[in-house]
Design a protein around this motif. Sequence first.
Motif, PDB file in Angstrom:
ATOM      1  N   GLY B 170     -31.986 135.176  19.105  1.00 53.76           N
ATOM      2  CA  GLY B 170     -33.234 134.635  18.571  1.00 53.76           C
ATOM      3  C   GLY B 170     -33.806 135.520  17.483  1.00 53.76           C
ATOM      4  O   GLY B 170     -34.254 135.043  16.442  1.00 53.76           O
ATOM      5  N   LEU B 171     -33.735 136.830  17.707  1.00 52.74           N
ATOM      6  CA  LEU B 171     -34.276 137.781  16.730  1.00 52.74           C
ATOM      7  C   LEU B 171     -33.454 137.743  15.444  1.00 52.74           C
ATOM      8  O   LEU B 171     -34.007 137.679  14.333  1.00 52.74           O
ATOM      9  N   ALA B 172     -32.121 137.750  15.596  1.00 58.97           N
ATOM     10  CA  ALA B 172     -31.258 137.716  14.414  1.00 58.97           C
ATOM     11  C   ALA B 172     -31.517 136.443  13.619  1.00 58.97           C
ATOM     12  O   ALA B 172     -31.687 136.471  12.391  1.00 58.97           O
ATOM     13  N   TYR B 173     -31.579 135.329  14.332  1.00 56.99           N
ATOM     14  CA  TYR B 173     -31.784 134.059  13.645  1.00 56.99           C
ATOM     15  C   TYR B 173     -33.138 134.033  12.957  1.00 56.99           C
ATOM     16  O   TYR B 173     -33.252 133.610  11.807  1.00 56.99           O
ATOM     17  N   ALA B 174     -34.163 134.513  13.670  1.00 55.82           N
ATOM     18  CA  ALA B 174     -35.512 134.520  13.095  1.00 55.82           C
ATOM     19  C   ALA B 174     -35.566 135.408  11.859  1.00 55.82           C
ATOM     20  O   ALA B 174     -36.214 135.075  10.868  1.00 55.82           O
ATOM     21  N   THR B 256     -32.607 130.612  23.516  1.00 56.83           N
ATOM     22  CA  THR B 256     -32.595 131.253  22.201  1.00 56.83           C
ATOM     23  C   THR B 256     -33.676 130.666  21.299  1.00 56.83           C
ATOM     24  O   THR B 256     -34.350 131.399  20.562  1.00 56.83           O
ATOM     25  N   GLY B 257     -33.846 129.343  21.372  1.00 59.83           N
ATOM     26  CA  GLY B 257     -34.855 128.690  20.536  1.00 59.83           C
ATOM     27  C   GLY B 257     -36.244 129.216  20.832  1.00 59.83           C
ATOM     28  O   GLY B 257     -37.038 129.476  19.925  1.00 59.83           O
ATOM     29  N   PHE B 258     -36.515 129.408  22.116  1.00 61.78           N
ATOM     30  CA  PHE B 258     -37.818 129.944  22.517  1.00 61.78           C
ATOM     31  C   PHE B 258     -38.030 131.328  21.911  1.00 61.78           C
ATOM     32  O   PHE B 258     -39.055 131.602  21.272  1.00 61.78           O
ATOM     33  N   ALA B 259     -37.018 132.206  22.082  1.00 60.34           N
ATOM     34  CA  ALA B 259     -37.121 133.559  21.548  1.00 60.34           C
ATOM     35  C   ALA B 259     -37.300 133.513  20.036  1.00 60.34           C
ATOM     36  O   ALA B 259     -38.145 134.220  19.473  1.00 60.34           O
ATOM     37  N   MET B 260     -36.536 132.629  19.402  1.00 59.97           N
ATOM     38  CA  MET B 260     -36.556 132.544  17.944  1.00 59.97           C
ATOM     39  C   MET B 260     -37.952 132.170  17.429  1.00 59.97           C
ATOM     40  O   MET B 260     -38.453 132.793  16.488  1.00 59.97           O
ATOM     41  N   VAL B 261     -38.578 131.177  18.059  1.00 52.31           N
ATOM     42  CA  VAL B 261     -39.876 130.709  17.571  1.00 52.31           C
ATOM     43  C   VAL B 261     -40.943 131.795  17.701  1.00 52.31           C
ATOM     44  O   VAL B 261     -41.689 132.085  16.762  1.00 52.31           O
TER      45      VAL B 261
END
Lengths: 293, 377
Positions: B170-174, B256-261
Amino acid sequence: MTAPAGIVTAKRGVAGRILDFFGKGVVNIVLVIVAVFWLVPTIGLFLSSLRSSVDNSHSGWWTVFTRPAQLTIENYSNLLGNAQFMGSFLNTIEITVPATVLVVVIGALAGYAFAWIRFPGRDWLLVVVIVLLAVPLQVSLIPIAKLYGDIGLFGSVVGVILFHTAYGLPFAIFLLRNFFTQIPGEMLEAARIDGAGEWRIFSRIILPLGLPAIASLSIFQFLWTWNDMLVALIFTNATSQPVTVAIQSQLRQFGANIDILSAGAFLSMIVPLVVFFAFQRYFVSALLAGSTK
Amino acid sequence: MSDFLGWIATLPAWLQIILVIVAFLAVIGFLLFFIEIAPRTGRRYTVIRLAVCVLVPLLAMLFLGSVFWAALIAAVLGGGFFLLDYRSRQGAGYLFQLVGFLAPAVILLAIGLVYPTIGTTIQAFQDNRSRDFVGFDNFIWIFTQPYGIRVVVNTIVWVLIVPTLSTIFGLAYAAFIDKSRGEKIFKALVFMPMAISFVGASIIWKFVYDAKPVGDAQIGLLNQIVVWFGGEPVYWLQNSPWNTFFLIVVLIWIQTGFAMVILSAAIKGVPAEQLEAAELDGTNAWQRFMNVTVPGIRSSLIVVLTTISIASLKVFDIVRTMTAGTNETSVIANEMYTQWKGFETGRSAAFAVVLFLLVMPIIIYNARQIKKQREIR
């Protein structure tokens, strides 16, 4: 490229924009690959739901791209004619809507009392509510199942609704109280001086101003209840089971009924997905409110 | 009540009259007690009130034989006294309003959460019929059996892997997606699994993992890819211990989506000046990310990690739907259900208590972090 990207793409039209989009280098390619990876399983289920059971048991869903003729809506029409499945679909609605409304109403009332009514032991009661946030739902299942058995609520939709309502409350009270305390106290004081009672303040000031938080809570609670399986698995019977339990019970013969499963699963996902995409803004803001407060 | 009346009807007439009169007097006395004695101040009356609060539920328990009714009566009595007491001080309107606002929530929480938590804790120390106390037998059973240990270990594996990987992804994607084009669409795609039920997600992945014997056409995408590369189809969900990891992938896919947002919003909150200052100092992008961005979003990272940890501890639907806990994939929440279905309420309750004990430190840590953060502000 010296000019701002927006101006350039405006001149180059759609094809240019797409090129531009992918021309942004490795980063975008990686992002696209990840997004595709995230999406493919869902697409697979969707395409499977559009194929006949014979096709599904003899070839993968990706053959659709080479033989598009196999696509059919037969599964969906079968499913809509399946009384048991449609009954479970209605049950899900019957459970989700009251459970959401009850949590919002009761949570808002209590949230207001915690935020703006002075009473002895208020802080302690709030601490209790926060501790209750930690209680996993599993802890309650056995005693409540016994209680429902004693008073005849076992197997009924009402029992499931009450359970979801009780478990939605700690988060609801926590979220709404935090939001309500941010409402300027002078407004409430002015209303009190004008002779407004608590109920009037609640309905005329708190509810309209607290609408964003209430909207977020509603979406959360709606998705949780709609997507729940454990509570329903324990408290419902064959006639009151929601769609998650109906699908799960079909799984025992995985392979034999892929057509029902895939179409059913996809149908059960449409409502939360629509709710999610329609109210995404509130959903995200609720996540943030819950995390930074 | 109808049982009571029915029972009275079977008695001789003279006894009926006496009983009805006694019941009538009891009700009148009860009302008088509430109207006259209960609101009075003074030590003697406080003692009377306390005695009534304890004795009446006890009597109810003796006669009705139900803890639930006794608890209900105790709650009503205690609540009644509390109300009458405050009525005299704050005026009727205040009290009425307070009760109106709070009572529904308090009653539901008491019956739905407080009472069952206590009940489950007691049951965890009782036998499978919830009659006799057996001490720590149920817990000993969990922690001495290879199967029980396996269940606990699996749960711990879930809690270690899911939050870590979901947060890293999530962090990498964000970080990559920040200020890139189509940010909203990409975010929505990765975030979408959050809206899907765990059951729906499990079905989706069951299709991905499906395996057919060698030679047959594969219908699971993963095995098809293996076959395309010349391999033999693998039964992903049957071979322990790797099957647990394939189940874990599903929860990572969801979380992952939750972490990303959350992390994406936090990254946007990192002051641009700090990043620019670091850039002027000649740091590269990776150094800036590790030394400026990550410390800047520390509190959000903690929230994400703890929230996903709790979700992984409680995981049930995925395991139940995909393997039902067979082939050594069971976790605590699933085992709790299995034991309950097998009429082993003591063991089931013990699993629930273990789960509660595992969740508790995470919540306490989270609450303390939030408090600390507030103090800084």
